[in-house]
Design a protein around this motif. Structure first.
Motif, PDB file in Angstrom:
ATOM      1  N   LYS A  92       0.956  -1.299   0.097  1.00  0.00           N
ATOM      2  CA  LYS A  92      -0.065  -0.099   0.000  1.00  0.00           C
ATOM      3  C   LYS A  92       0.897   1.248   0.010  1.00  0.00           C
ATOM      4  O   LYS A  92       1.673   1.335   0.879  1.00  0.00           O
ATOM      5  CB  LYS A  92      -1.011  -0.055   1.316  1.00  0.00           C
ATOM      6  CG  LYS A  92      -1.790   1.186   1.225  1.00  0.00           C
ATOM      7  CD  LYS A  92      -2.741   1.313   2.449  1.00  0.00           C
ATOM      8  CE  LYS A  92      -3.586   2.511   2.511  1.00  0.00           C
ATOM      9  NZ  LYS A  92      -4.389   2.556   3.853  1.00  0.00           N
ATOM     10  N   TYR A  99       1.259   6.878  -5.912  1.00  0.00           N
ATOM     11  CA  TYR A  99      -0.055   6.566  -6.527  1.00  0.00           C
ATOM     12  C   TYR A  99      -0.078   6.783  -7.965  1.00  0.00           C
ATOM     13  O   TYR A  99       0.632   7.496  -8.322  1.00  0.00           O
ATOM     14  CB  TYR A  99      -0.785   7.570  -5.791  1.00  0.00           C
ATOM     15  CG  TYR A  99      -1.684   7.329  -4.262  1.00  0.00           C
ATOM     16  CD1 TYR A  99      -3.024   6.949  -3.930  1.00  0.00           C
ATOM     17  CD2 TYR A  99      -0.726   7.294  -3.398  1.00  0.00           C
ATOM     18  CE1 TYR A  99      -3.479   6.628  -2.779  1.00  0.00           C
ATOM     19  CE2 TYR A  99      -1.227   7.162  -1.716  1.00  0.00           C
ATOM     20  CZ  TYR A  99      -2.540   6.493  -1.599  1.00  0.00           C
ATOM     21  OH  TYR A  99      -2.811   6.206  -0.262  1.00  0.00           O
ATOM     22  N   LYS A 119      -2.592  12.633  -5.338  1.00  0.00           N
ATOM     23  CA  LYS A 119      -3.493  11.329  -4.983  1.00  0.00           C
ATOM     24  C   LYS A 119      -5.064  11.765  -5.151  1.00  0.00           C
ATOM     25  O   LYS A 119      -5.619  12.392  -4.526  1.00  0.00           O
ATOM     26  CB  LYS A 119      -3.398  11.127  -3.238  1.00  0.00           C
ATOM     27  CG  LYS A 119      -2.058  10.829  -2.861  1.00  0.00           C
ATOM     28  CD  LYS A 119      -1.982  10.743  -1.188  1.00  0.00           C
ATOM     29  CE  LYS A 119      -2.989   9.751  -0.556  1.00  0.00           C
ATOM     30  NZ  LYS A 119      -2.581   9.654   0.970  1.00  0.00           N
ATOM     31  N   ASN A 121      -8.084   9.593  -6.167  1.00  0.00           N
ATOM     32  CA  ASN A 121      -8.724   8.275  -6.176  1.00  0.00           C
ATOM     33  C   ASN A 121      -9.895   8.286  -7.229  1.00  0.00           C
ATOM     34  O   ASN A 121     -10.369   7.242  -7.860  1.00  0.00           O
ATOM     35  CB  ASN A 121      -9.079   7.623  -4.952  1.00  0.00           C
ATOM     36  CG  ASN A 121      -8.052   7.420  -4.041  1.00  0.00           C
ATOM     37  OD1 ASN A 121      -6.750   7.302  -4.418  1.00  0.00           O
ATOM     38  ND2 ASN A 121      -8.026   7.363  -2.558  1.00  0.00           N
ATOM     39  N   ILE A 162      -5.131   0.250  -1.867  1.00  0.00           N
ATOM     40  CA  ILE A 162      -5.044   1.441  -1.182  1.00  0.00           C
ATOM     41  C   ILE A 162      -6.151   1.753  -0.220  1.00  0.00           C
ATOM     42  O   ILE A 162      -6.031   2.781   0.576  1.00  0.00           O
ATOM     43  CB  ILE A 162      -5.168   2.701  -2.486  1.00  0.00           C
ATOM     44  CG1 ILE A 162      -6.435   2.662  -3.153  1.00  0.00           C
ATOM     45  CG2 ILE A 162      -3.985   2.534  -3.225  1.00  0.00           C
ATOM     46  CD1 ILE A 162      -6.468   3.952  -3.915  1.00  0.00           C
ATOM     47  N   GLU A 163      -7.215   0.620  -0.252  1.00  0.00           N
ATOM     48  CA  GLU A 163      -8.473   0.756   0.947  1.00  0.00           C
ATOM     49  C   GLU A 163      -8.965   2.277   0.441  1.00  0.00           C
ATOM     50  O   GLU A 163      -9.269   2.871   1.312  1.00  0.00           O
ATOM     51  CB  GLU A 163      -7.638   0.773   2.220  1.00  0.00           C
ATOM     52  CG  GLU A 163      -7.053  -0.570   2.551  1.00  0.00           C
ATOM     53  CD  GLU A 163      -6.637  -0.798   3.835  1.00  0.00           C
ATOM     54  OE1 GLU A 163      -6.607   0.007   4.615  1.00  0.00           O
ATOM     55  OE2 GLU A 163      -6.121  -1.745   4.225  1.00  0.00           O
ATOM     56  N   TYR A 164      -9.491   2.196  -0.741  1.00  0.00           N
ATOM     57  CA  TYR A 164     -10.013   3.477  -1.154  1.00  0.00           C
ATOM     58  C   TYR A 164     -11.526   4.184  -0.323  1.00  0.00           C
ATOM     59  O   TYR A 164     -11.316   5.255  -0.056  1.00  0.00           O
ATOM     60  CB  TYR A 164     -10.592   3.407  -2.802  1.00  0.00           C
ATOM     61  CG  TYR A 164     -12.023   2.631  -2.863  1.00  0.00           C
ATOM     62  CD1 TYR A 164     -13.002   3.414  -2.632  1.00  0.00           C
ATOM     63  CD2 TYR A 164     -11.990   1.303  -2.670  1.00  0.00           C
ATOM     64  CE1 TYR A 164     -14.335   2.883  -2.597  1.00  0.00           C
ATOM     65  CE2 TYR A 164     -13.306   0.551  -2.956  1.00  0.00           C
ATOM     66  CZ  TYR A 164     -14.371   1.409  -2.892  1.00  0.00           C
ATOM     67  OH  TYR A 164     -15.739   0.596  -2.759  1.00  0.00           O
ATOM     68  N   ASP A 167      -9.316   6.074   2.462  1.00  0.00           N
ATOM     69  CA  ASP A 167      -8.073   6.689   2.180  1.00  0.00           C
ATOM     70  C   ASP A 167      -8.323   8.076   1.839  1.00  0.00           C
ATOM     71  O   ASP A 167      -8.969   8.616   1.072  1.00  0.00           O
ATOM     72  CB  ASP A 167      -7.503   5.835   0.680  1.00  0.00           C
ATOM     73  CG  ASP A 167      -6.328   6.491   0.370  1.00  0.00           C
ATOM     74  OD1 ASP A 167      -5.263   6.089   1.222  1.00  0.00           O
ATOM     75  OD2 ASP A 167      -5.889   6.759  -0.756  1.00  0.00           O
ATOM     76  N   ASP A 169      -7.449  11.207   0.357  1.00  0.00           N
ATOM     77  CA  ASP A 169      -6.956  11.603  -0.880  1.00  0.00           C
ATOM     78  C   ASP A 169      -7.127  13.102  -1.304  1.00  0.00           C
ATOM     79  O   ASP A 169      -7.676  13.873  -0.501  1.00  0.00           O
ATOM     80  CB  ASP A 169      -7.378  10.785  -2.180  1.00  0.00           C
ATOM     81  CG  ASP A 169      -8.795  11.196  -2.773  1.00  0.00           C
ATOM     82  OD1 ASP A 169      -9.617  11.581  -1.737  1.00  0.00           O
ATOM     83  OD2 ASP A 169      -9.139  10.935  -3.671  1.00  0.00           O
TER      84      ASP A 169
END
Length: 364
Positions: A92, A99, A119, A121, A162-164, A167, A169
């Motif tokens: 990660k 990213y 970053k 997402n 990335i465990e969106y 996460d 961002d």
């Protein structure tokens, strides 16, 4: 008082004008620039998100050749940077440069390495969303080769790594790192969309985690922002909110953010803020009017859509639609035309063009 009758000839004139402007932003390899070449703001580059929104205009007029060219190039971008995606899947990312970046050189497909809120997402989510829509809903064959199938599956694994769903961002506006509802929602929509493609594997739990996070965040955009223009994306094009959530988002955006020449992104926005202190003079983004018009057209609220289109036409310039106007001012910034604004204008106009004899009243 001037009566402006929006007949088919005038619709066609406006749509033709803005299509020509938008087409001028497409580069030989199919990617679109965010704004015109040579602009000093750095907008003469290609963003994943901007290309997603810029191609919507060509979808609505059924120009699939242009759309397919763009998405084939986007898949080439991901394949060029496959090693980076592999690294992010294996471990990660801890730093923003690890990213997937949001903007690229339109010819070489190289990343721009300087820090730009990298970053983002939602930029990955929106591309997955449109790939699924093109493949399944529109029956367009974009994902043809084994390497294309492979890279799309890796984008799914990337969002998992990335465990969106929680996460932090930089979001649609490339600014402070928070958990953004608009980013989580884009990823949920993207995963739902590509899940319908037989060759793409999406664990259902990956979607459920995002939906739970999204519902917990709404109606807020983030911990810091109560209401944000970016929330409109959850209504259209993503359609990841229920009717109650939709109505609350619309009410909040209209009450808190809508202005005469556009929609401010959020309260306290410093970007092109006219006040030296950076408060209460937020810039007015033109595509916010088109975005609201598109949503109200879909809701069959023609009265609201017509009023918004009237304001949008008044904000137009000979060069095209600007990114933004300074607060309560006829002055607009250098990012004119903005491809994203051009595209949403076209979508709104094409949708309304299908209604004949629409009449606007415009004060002069």
């Amino acid at each position: 008082m001037l009566i402006l009758i929006m007949n088919k000839n005038l619709y066609n004139e406006l749509i033709t004008k803005h299509l020509k402007i938008l087409e001028s932003l497409q580069t030989p390899k199919g990617l679109f620039l965010a704004s015109k070449k040579g602009v000093s703001t750095g907008y003469d580059k290609s963003w994943l998100r901007d290309n997603f929104y810029e191609t919507l205009a060509f979808e609505v007029i059924n120009d699939w050749e242009t759309v397919e060219r763009t998405y084939k190039s986007i898949l080439k971008i991901f394949l060029k940077h496959e090693a980076k995606i592999d690294a992010a899947i294996k471990n990660k990312p801890k730093n923003s440069f690890e990213y997937i970046h949001a903007r690229f050189h339109p010819e070489t497909f190289d990343e721009f390495w300087e820090e730009w809120g990298n970053k983002q997402n939602d930029a990955v989510g929106c591309i997955l969303f449109r790939l699924g829509e093109l493949e399944v809903k529109q029956k367009r064959s974009i994902i043809k080769t084994q390497e294309q199938v492979r890279i799309v599956n890796k984008l799914v694994k990337y969002l998992e790594s990335i465990e969106y769903w929680h996460d932090r961002d930089s979001g649609m506006w490339e600014e402070d790192e928070e958990i953004h509802a608009s980013s989580v929602g884009a990823c949920v929509a993207g995963l739902r969309s590509v899940m319908r493609i037989p060759s793409i594997e999406v664990p259902y739990q990956l979607i459920r985690r995002g939906q739970r996070s999204l519902n917990a965040l709404l109606p807020r955009e983030s911990e810091r922002k109560f209401v944000d223009l970016a929330l409109l994306s959850l209504i259209w094009p993503y359609n990841v909110v229920n009717e109650e959530q939709r109505d609350e988002i619309l009410a909040n955006v209209e009450y808190h953010l809508k202005r005469d020449r556009g929609v401010i992104r959020y309260k306290g926005d410093h970007y092109y803020n006219k006040n030296p202190d950076g408060y209460s003079e937020e810039a007015e983004w033109t595509f916010g009017l088109a975005w609201l018009a598109i949503i109200y057209e879909m809701m069959e609220r023609k009265d609201k859509a017509q009023e918004l289109l009237k304001d949008l036409i008044a904000a137009d310039t000979p060069e095209g639609l600007p990114e933004l106007y300074f607060s309560n001012s006829p002055e607009f910034n250098e990012n004119t035309p903005l491809g994203w604004s051009e595209s949403l204008f076209i979508v709104a106009m094409v949708q309304m063009e299908r209604q004949e004899n629409v009449v606007f009243q415009k004060d002069v």
